[in-house]
Design a protein around this motif. Structure first.
Motif, short mmCIF file in Angstrom:
data_model
loop_
_atom_site.label_atom_id
_atom_site.label_comp_id
_atom_site.label_asym_id
_atom_site.label_seq_id
_atom_site.Cartn_x
_atom_site.Cartn_y
_atom_site.Cartn_z
N GLU A 171 -8.04 10.06 -4.36
CA GLU A 171 -7.52 8.77 -4.82
C GLU A 171 -7.06 7.90 -3.64
N ALA A 172 -6.39 8.52 -2.67
CA ALA A 172 -5.91 7.77 -1.51
C ALA A 172 -7.07 7.20 -0.71
N SER A 173 -8.15 7.96 -0.61
CA SER A 173 -9.29 7.48 0.17
C SER A 173 -10.03 6.35 -0.54
N LYS A 174 -9.93 6.29 -1.86
CA LYS A 174 -10.62 5.25 -2.64
C LYS A 174 -9.77 3.99 -2.82
N ASP A 175 -8.45 4.11 -2.74
CA ASP A 175 -7.58 2.94 -2.90
C ASP A 175 -7.79 1.99 -1.73
N GLN A 176 -8.02 0.75 -2.05
CA GLN A 176 -8.24 -0.26 -0.98
C GLN A 176 -7.13 -1.26 -0.97
N MET A 185 0.83 -1.21 0.00
CA MET A 185 0.00 0.00 0.00
C MET A 185 0.87 1.26 0.00
N HIS A 186 2.08 1.15 -0.54
CA HIS A 186 2.97 2.31 -0.56
C HIS A 186 2.36 3.48 -1.32
N SER A 187 1.71 3.18 -2.42
CA SER A 187 1.12 4.23 -3.25
C SER A 187 0.07 5.02 -2.46
N ARG A 188 -0.76 4.32 -1.70
CA ARG A 188 -1.80 4.99 -0.93
C ARG A 188 -1.20 5.92 0.13
N LYS A 189 -0.20 5.43 0.84
CA LYS A 189 0.46 6.25 1.87
C LYS A 189 1.12 7.48 1.25
N TRP A 220 -1.46 10.19 0.47
CA TRP A 220 -1.87 10.98 1.63
C TRP A 220 -0.80 12.00 2.00
N ILE A 221 0.46 11.56 2.05
CA ILE A 221 1.55 12.46 2.44
C ILE A 221 1.76 13.55 1.40
N PHE A 222 1.86 13.16 0.14
CA PHE A 222 2.09 14.14 -0.93
C PHE A 222 0.90 15.08 -1.08
N GLY A 223 -0.31 14.55 -0.84
CA GLY A 223 -1.51 15.39 -0.90
C GLY A 223 -1.46 16.49 0.15
N GLY A 224 -1.00 16.14 1.35
CA GLY A 224 -0.84 17.15 2.41
C GLY A 224 0.21 18.18 2.06
#
Length: 96
Positions: free
Chosen positions: A91-96, A3-7, A10-14
């Motif tokens: 995208e991060a919130s939708k990635d499961q 799940m590296h992409s999801r994390k 979130w970080i890059f989005g912030g």
């Protein structure tokens, strides 16, 4: 599945959200001699590689690459950073 992409999203989005704050984000970028744009460009390329590898959404990272390359233009950069932050976090919130 990793799940590296999801994390990363979130970080890059912030980070993108911070750069998109009117006046503050621009002053930070200028005060750091535009290095935040170069750093975000590299991070978005890395994030894009992980997104492709993990078969995740890529739009946020592609927008981030665009925002990092033309983010030095006043107002346009701010809008692109805000859009990028929004896409990455959605995208991060939708990635499961």
């Amino acid at each position: 599945m990793n799940m590296h992409s999801r994390k990363m999203k979130w970080i890059f989005g912030g980070m993108e959200a911070f750069l998109g704050i009117p006046l503050i984000g621009g002053l930070f970028i200028i005060g750091m001699y535009y290095t935040p744009l170069a750093l975000m460009l590299v991070l978005h390329i890395i994030g894009l590689v992980f997104a492709v590898k993990e078969a995740r959404a890529k739009t946020g990272h592609v927008l981030g690459i665009v925002a990092s390359t033309i983010g030095w233009i006043p107002i346009v950069g701010m809008i692109l950073h805000i859009l990028t932050a929004t896409f990455l976090m959605v995208e991060a919130s939708k990635d499961q």
